[in-house]
Motif scaffolding. Structure first.
Motif, PDB file in Angstrom:
ATOM      1  N   UNK A   6       3.988   1.464   0.512  1.00 56.30           N
ATOM      2  CA  UNK A   6       4.666   0.190   0.742  1.00 56.30           C
ATOM      3  C   UNK A   6       5.919   0.128  -0.119  1.00 56.30           C
ATOM      4  N   UNK A  43      -8.177 -11.865   0.717  1.00 54.14           N
ATOM      5  CA  UNK A  43      -7.116 -11.353   1.584  1.00 54.14           C
ATOM      6  C   UNK A  43      -7.129 -12.106   2.909  1.00 54.14           C
ATOM      7  N   UNK A  90      -0.320  -6.855   1.163  1.00 52.57           N
ATOM      8  CA  UNK A  90      -0.935  -5.535   1.275  1.00 52.57           C
ATOM      9  C   UNK A  90      -0.926  -5.083   2.730  1.00 52.57           C
ATOM     10  N   UNK A 101     -10.944   0.442   5.344  1.00 52.92           N
ATOM     11  CA  UNK A 101      -9.491   0.336   5.358  1.00 52.92           C
ATOM     12  C   UNK A 101      -8.908   0.978   4.108  1.00 52.92           C
ATOM     13  N   UNK A 103      -5.705   0.880   1.695  1.00 54.75           N
ATOM     14  CA  UNK A 103      -4.672  -0.083   1.353  1.00 54.75           C
ATOM     15  C   UNK A 103      -3.516   0.572   0.613  1.00 54.75           C
ATOM     16  N   UNK A 104      -2.331   0.005   0.826  1.00 55.08           N
ATOM     17  CA  UNK A 104      -1.178   0.364   0.018  1.00 55.08           C
ATOM     18  C   UNK A 104      -1.244  -0.347  -1.320  1.00 55.08           C
ATOM     19  N   UNK A 105      -0.288  -0.066  -2.212  1.00 57.97           N
ATOM     20  CA  UNK A 105      -0.304  -0.640  -3.557  1.00 57.97           C
ATOM     21  C   UNK A 105       0.145  -2.094  -3.624  1.00 57.97           C
ATOM     22  N   UNK A 106       0.714  -2.590  -2.527  1.00 64.79           N
ATOM     23  CA  UNK A 106       1.102  -3.992  -2.499  1.00 64.79           C
ATOM     24  C   UNK A 106       2.561  -4.223  -2.804  1.00 64.79           C
TER      25      UNK A 106
ATOM     26  N   UNK B  38     -10.978  -3.695  -6.579  1.00 72.97           N
ATOM     27  CA  UNK B  38      -9.533  -3.790  -6.793  1.00 72.97           C
ATOM     28  C   UNK B  38      -9.228  -3.877  -8.284  1.00 72.97           C
ATOM     29  N   UNK B  42      -2.985  -2.872  -8.138  1.00 72.73           N
ATOM     30  CA  UNK B  42      -3.275  -1.822  -7.170  1.00 72.73           C
ATOM     31  C   UNK B  42      -3.819  -2.451  -5.894  1.00 72.73           C
ATOM     32  N   UNK B  43      -3.812  -1.695  -4.818  1.00 69.01           N
ATOM     33  CA  UNK B  43      -4.448  -2.168  -3.609  1.00 69.01           C
ATOM     34  C   UNK B  43      -5.955  -1.984  -3.688  1.00 69.01           C
ATOM     35  N   UNK B  44      -6.709  -2.746  -2.885  1.00 69.98           N
ATOM     36  CA  UNK B  44      -8.169  -2.560  -2.861  1.00 69.98           C
ATOM     37  C   UNK B  44      -8.532  -1.161  -2.402  1.00 69.98           C
TER      38      UNK B  44
END
Lengths: 112, 115
Positions: A6, A43, A90, A101, A103-106, B38, B42-44
């Motif tokens: 991301x 989320x 995210x 899923x 996930x990206x780092x946000x 999480x 960082x992302x989950x």
């Protein structure tokens, strides 16, 4: 294998500005998702895609748009940014619909 | 109407002891449940999952239990380690006829494991 990436990591927007949050995955997943996480909350699904050219609204789509022209990329567009869009965003992808899923780092977005 | 609830915002346990994180849901059409972990900034990351046709799934130190009649699931971590300190999210997926199979997340429980 980078997984889900991301950009940007951080961004400050003024009210009324627009921007695109980029998301890319290299796992050849068909399913991709955009979430937002507000402080102390879980989320919330903004938009999702089941494949290139196919997108649909999630729980909180107002103020956002998405496109999916390739399997790899799933950008999220914010039009006319508002303070209520201050959040951490995210992007995620999965091999199976609704399954595990990645996930990206946000992206931490602040609208002032 | 929050369909997935994690009623404990935080939990603190001693290293080596058991951590039990709880999750309740209201929609009986959910057919698949997942736990994510999480760390800050960082992302989950996916931890463990369970299908509605099972009542237990185990992966190393992590075990998830599902009680369909009570609409309740729990994540057990034994033994707990300081590196387990993180926010844990419970998620539930509806079948494709329910909410188009979208995943719904709880608000998370912050686990702190003290050395």
């Amino acid at each position: 294998n980078a997984g889900v990436t991301q950009t940007p990591k951080f961004r400050i927007l003024k009210i009324g500005q627009s921007m695109t949050l980029q998301c890319a995955q290299d796992m050849n997943h068909n399913y991709m998702y955009w979430y937002r996480q507000d402080p102390g909350m879980g989320l919330k699904l903004i938009y999702y895609s089941v494949g290139a050219g196919i997108t649909d609204k999630g729980e909180v789509p107002n103020g956002y748009n998405v496109s999916r022209s390739t399997t790899e990329d799933f950008p999220l567009r914010l039009e006319l940014a508002a303070p209520s869009q201050t959040s951490v965003y995210f992007c995620a992808s999965s091999y199976v619909w609704g399954g595990e899923q990645y996930f990206g780092p946000g992206t931490r977005l602040t609208v002032t | 109407d929050q369909q997935v609830k994690q009623n404990s915002p935080s939990l603190s346990v001693q290293e080596g002891r058991i951590s039990i994180l709880n999750c309740d849901y209201t929609n009986s059409m959910f057919d698949y449940f997942l736990w994510y972990k999480k760390y800050p900034a960082e992302g989950p990351t996916f931890l463990i999952s369970i299908s509605s046709i099972k009542d237990k799934n185990e992966d190393g130190r992590f075990t998830v239990f599902l009680n369909k009649s009570a609409k309740h699931l729990s994540l057990h971590i034994v033994p707990s380690q300081p590196g387990d300190s993180a926010v844990y999210f419970c998620a539930a997926r509806g079948d494709l006829n329910t909410n188009a199979g979208k995943s719904t997340f709880g608000d998370g429980t912050t686990l702190t494991v003290k050395p």
